[in-house]
Motif scaffolding. Structure first.
Motif, short mmCIF file in Angstrom:
data_model
loop_
_atom_site.label_atom_id
_atom_site.label_comp_id
_atom_site.label_asym_id
_atom_site.label_seq_id
_atom_site.Cartn_x
_atom_site.Cartn_y
_atom_site.Cartn_z
N GLY A 10 0.86 -1.18 0.00
CA GLY A 10 0.00 0.00 0.00
C GLY A 10 0.89 1.23 0.00
O GLY A 10 1.75 1.38 0.87
N THR A 12 1.00 5.38 0.15
CA THR A 12 0.16 6.54 0.49
C THR A 12 0.86 7.84 0.08
O THR A 12 2.00 7.83 -0.39
CB THR A 12 -0.18 6.55 2.00
OG1 THR A 12 1.04 6.73 2.73
CG2 THR A 12 -0.87 5.27 2.44
N ILE A 37 -1.45 -1.19 -4.15
CA ILE A 37 -2.66 -0.37 -4.01
C ILE A 37 -2.18 1.04 -3.69
O ILE A 37 -1.32 1.21 -2.80
CB ILE A 37 -3.54 -0.78 -2.81
CG1 ILE A 37 -3.83 -2.26 -2.80
CG2 ILE A 37 -4.82 0.03 -2.79
CD1 ILE A 37 -4.62 -2.69 -1.55
N CYS A 38 -2.74 2.02 -4.37
CA CYS A 38 -2.37 3.40 -4.07
C CYS A 38 -3.53 4.10 -3.37
O CYS A 38 -4.69 3.93 -3.77
CB CYS A 38 -2.06 4.15 -5.36
SG CYS A 38 -0.49 3.67 -6.04
N SER A 39 -3.21 4.89 -2.36
CA SER A 39 -4.26 5.74 -1.79
C SER A 39 -4.55 6.81 -2.84
O SER A 39 -3.72 7.05 -3.73
CB SER A 39 -3.76 6.39 -0.50
OG SER A 39 -2.86 7.43 -0.81
N GLU A 61 -6.49 1.24 -7.27
CA GLU A 61 -6.70 2.51 -6.57
C GLU A 61 -8.16 2.75 -6.19
O GLU A 61 -8.45 3.25 -5.11
CB GLU A 61 -6.15 3.69 -7.38
CG GLU A 61 -6.60 3.65 -8.82
CD GLU A 61 -6.40 4.97 -9.54
OE1 GLU A 61 -6.39 6.03 -8.91
OE2 GLU A 61 -6.28 4.93 -10.78
N HIS A 73 -11.38 -5.22 -2.05
CA HIS A 73 -10.80 -5.16 -0.70
C HIS A 73 -10.80 -6.55 -0.06
O HIS A 73 -10.03 -6.82 0.84
CB HIS A 73 -11.51 -4.14 0.20
CG HIS A 73 -12.94 -4.41 0.49
ND1 HIS A 73 -13.93 -4.21 -0.42
CD2 HIS A 73 -13.54 -4.88 1.61
CE1 HIS A 73 -15.09 -4.53 0.13
NE2 HIS A 73 -14.88 -4.95 1.35
N MET A 83 0.85 -7.70 4.06
CA MET A 83 0.55 -6.35 3.55
C MET A 83 1.57 -5.38 4.14
O MET A 83 1.79 -5.37 5.36
CB MET A 83 -0.86 -5.94 3.96
CG MET A 83 -1.25 -4.58 3.42
SD MET A 83 -2.98 -4.20 3.70
CE MET A 83 -3.13 -2.69 2.75
N ILE A 85 2.56 -1.32 4.22
CA ILE A 85 2.15 0.04 3.84
C ILE A 85 3.37 0.95 3.98
O ILE A 85 3.89 1.16 5.09
CB ILE A 85 0.98 0.54 4.71
CG1 ILE A 85 -0.18 -0.44 4.60
CG2 ILE A 85 0.56 1.95 4.27
CD1 ILE A 85 -1.41 -0.06 5.39
N THR A 92 -3.24 8.10 6.86
CA THR A 92 -3.64 6.69 6.70
C THR A 92 -3.43 5.91 8.00
O THR A 92 -4.25 5.06 8.35
CB THR A 92 -2.89 6.05 5.51
OG1 THR A 92 -3.36 6.69 4.31
CG2 THR A 92 -3.13 4.57 5.40
N LEU A 105 -7.32 1.27 -0.14
CA LEU A 105 -6.19 0.89 0.73
C LEU A 105 -6.65 0.69 2.18
O LEU A 105 -6.34 -0.33 2.81
CB LEU A 105 -5.12 1.97 0.64
CG LEU A 105 -3.71 1.58 1.13
CD1 LEU A 105 -2.68 2.54 0.56
CD2 LEU A 105 -3.58 1.52 2.62
N THR A 106 -7.41 1.65 2.70
CA THR A 106 -7.84 1.53 4.11
C THR A 106 -8.88 0.41 4.27
O THR A 106 -8.94 -0.23 5.32
CB THR A 106 -8.38 2.87 4.65
OG1 THR A 106 -9.34 3.39 3.73
CG2 THR A 106 -7.27 3.88 4.85
#
Ligand SMILES: Cc1cc2nc3c(=O)[nH]c(=O)nc-3n(C[C@H](O)[C@H](O)[C@H](O)COP(=O)(O)O)c2cc1C
Length: 276
Positions: A10, A12, A37-39, A61, A73, A83, A85, A92, A105-106
């Motif tokens: 992830g 951010t 995954i991008c915030s 995303e 998700h 995972m 981040i 985040t 992401l969250t």
């Protein structure tokens, strides 16, 4: 070492996002399958095209444009072995600590039951902010591993603690987590590390160049195999197992005696063998 492991990264919206490109390459070179995954804010700092090419996977995303019937998700959470981040923004971190799931992401973080590692990076004052520290403490208490930021020159012009920790540290933490075994479960392992210091008088002493790094690495490996580890050392190490700080050889011997029942002569032979 990471052959066929599924690593979900992830990213951010922090300035250190660009560094994760190199990390993705390192994971790929080790044989891992990487998905990113991008915030929503991360893509202001690094391009989707770069991440896509380096990970050799599509970059995720949006939550509401799934590629298959299963919400991403959940499918990403099921897919990943771990995972990570990195960089983790104050924003985040706060959301995950509070259970807020307002972007892909969250949401994945909220639905993720396996090993999670976060590597925060931010301005020094943000890092010292009471709420940020309370959020970090919450995550750590929940079993999420936090790789604290390091001291240094920050992109915002400040200097202090806030810089993303080294990529080597992040790589090693992921590697250790994924290669955890239980071969030494139920065993206690006592390791000594670092040159002892023998006072000649209040000003001078005799020592040696042993850095203790070999002992520390052995201790980490033993812990990674499930052992209950005690590291007796002359150095200022921080590690997630019991560390007994000593100075002289006699201190070390007493600490060894205290921590295990074994003929002391055998221990010294082992120590000599390790240093040699
Ligand atoms: C140039 C720039 C750099 C930033 N760097 C950071 C950073 O390193 N760490 C951080 O926590 N926030 C940083 N921020 C603020 C975050 O981008 C902001 O809090 C954003 O809401 C984070 O969103 P996200 O957590 O969903 O990615 C930065 C903002 C800008 C404009």
């Amino acid at each position: 070492m990471l052959q066929s492991k599924h690593i979900l990264i992830g990213i951010t919206g922090g300035i250190a996002a660009y560094k994760i490109c190199s990390l993705i390459r390192d994971f790929k070179k080790s044989g891992a399958d990487v998905k990113v995954i991008c915030s929503p804010n991360a893509l202001n700092f690094v391009t989707k095209l770069t991440l896509q090419n380096l990970s050799q996977n599509e970059v995720y995303e949006g939550e509401f444009t799934p590629q298959n019937w299963k919400p991403e998700h959940i499918s990403l959470s099921d897919w990943a072995d771990i995972m990570l981040i990195a960089p983790a923004t104050a924003n985040t971190i706060g959301k995950i600590a509070q259970g807020i799931a307002d972007n892909l992401l969250t949401s994945v973080a909220c639905a993720f039951p396996k090993k999670m590692i976060i590597a925060p990076a931010m301005n020094v004052n943000m890092w010292q902010n009471e709420s940020v520290q309370a959020n970090i403490a919450k995550l750590v208490a929940r079993g999420i591993e936090c790789l604290p930021p390091e001291e240094g020159f920050l992109a915002c012009g400040y200097s202090g603690k806030g810089r993303l920790c080294s990529l080597e540290k992040i790589y090693n933490a992921v590697d250790e987590a994924l290669n955890y075994s239980e071969k030494l479960k139920g065993q206690k392992v006592v390791i000594t590390a670092g040159g002892t210091i023998e006072d000649i008088d209040p000003v001078r002493y005799i020592s040696n160049y042993s850095s203790g790094k070999m002992g520390l690495a052995l201790a980490k490996s033993a812990q990674n195999m499930g052992a209950d580890v005690v590291l007796i050392t002359t150095k200022d190490f921080e590690a997630p197992f019991k560390i007994v700080k000593v100075k002289s050889a006699i201190d070390m011997q007493n600490a060894i005696k205290k921590n295990m029942k074994m003929p002391i002569i055998l221990l010294w032979l082992l120590r000599l063998q390790i240093i040699g």
